[in-house]
Design a protein around this motif. Structure first.
Motif, PDB file in Angstrom:
ATOM      1  N   CYS A 111      -7.185   1.483   3.982  1.00 55.42           N
ATOM      2  CA  CYS A 111      -6.826   2.869   3.429  1.00 55.42           C
ATOM      3  C   CYS A 111      -7.964   3.138   2.642  1.00 55.42           C
ATOM      4  O   CYS A 111      -8.448   4.605   2.847  1.00 55.42           O
ATOM      5  CB  CYS A 111      -5.277   2.824   2.992  1.00 55.42           C
ATOM      6  N   CYS A 149      -4.630  -0.553   0.101  1.00 60.88           N
ATOM      7  CA  CYS A 149      -5.065  -1.551   0.935  1.00 60.88           C
ATOM      8  C   CYS A 149      -6.253  -1.128   1.119  1.00 60.88           C
ATOM      9  O   CYS A 149      -6.851   0.108   1.205  1.00 60.88           O
ATOM     10  CB  CYS A 149      -4.331  -1.850   2.098  1.00 60.88           C
ATOM     11  N   CYS A 187       0.834  -1.330  -0.014  1.00 62.81           N
ATOM     12  CA  CYS A 187      -0.035  -0.220  -0.045  1.00 62.81           C
ATOM     13  C   CYS A 187       0.964   1.155  -0.030  1.00 62.81           C
ATOM     14  O   CYS A 187       1.930   1.159   0.795  1.00 62.81           O
ATOM     15  CB  CYS A 187      -0.915  -0.203   1.260  1.00 62.81           C
ATOM     16  N   PHE A 202       0.223   4.181   1.062  1.00 58.93           N
ATOM     17  CA  PHE A 202       0.029   4.903   2.070  1.00 58.93           C
ATOM     18  C   PHE A 202       0.543   4.190   3.589  1.00 58.93           C
ATOM     19  O   PHE A 202       1.186   4.998   4.238  1.00 58.93           O
ATOM     20  CB  PHE A 202      -1.256   5.149   2.514  1.00 58.93           C
ATOM     21  N   CYS A 203       0.219   3.018   3.885  1.00 55.70           N
ATOM     22  CA  CYS A 203       0.827   2.444   4.974  1.00 55.70           C
ATOM     23  C   CYS A 203       1.710   1.220   4.825  1.00 55.70           C
ATOM     24  O   CYS A 203       2.265   0.895   5.872  1.00 55.70           O
ATOM     25  CB  CYS A 203      -0.609   1.997   5.907  1.00 55.70           C
TER      26      CYS A 203
HETATM   27 ZN   LIG Z   1      -2.710   1.153   3.535  1.00 56.14          ZN
END
Ligand SMILES: [Zn+2]
Length: 81
Positions: free
Chosen positions: A73, A70, A52, A54-55
């Motif tokens: 998110c 993901c 992902c 973002f994370c």
């Molecule tokens: Zn994520």
């Protein structure tokens, strides 16, 4: 980390052949993406799994416009609107 019991030479172009037994054990097939990681003095090869953006999670990841996100998110993003 333990030795695989295999020594291979790097060729002129920097290539190394992974022994068939290791490819079979780690389910690496022709054309599979492999990620190169470094840790101190070590170079580590891993089957590539998208993360992902973002994370960094590798769980339940889907691609959207050639980026990976993901489910969690994505859920958080939909709650923003
Ligand atoms: Zn994520």
């Amino acid at each position: 980390m333990k030795p695989a019991g295999v020594v291979r030479k790097v060729d002129q172009l920097g290539r190394i052949v992974l022994p068939k037994s290791l490819r079979k054990r780690y389910q690496m097939n022709e054309g599979d993406p492999v990620e190169i990681l470094v840790q101190g003095d070590h170079i580590i090869l891993e089957r590539y799994r998208p993360k992902c953006i973002f994370c960094g999670s590798m769980e339940d990841v889907n691609d959207f416009k050639e980026r990976y996100i993901c489910a969690q998110c994505l859920e958080e993003m939909t709650q923003l609107s």
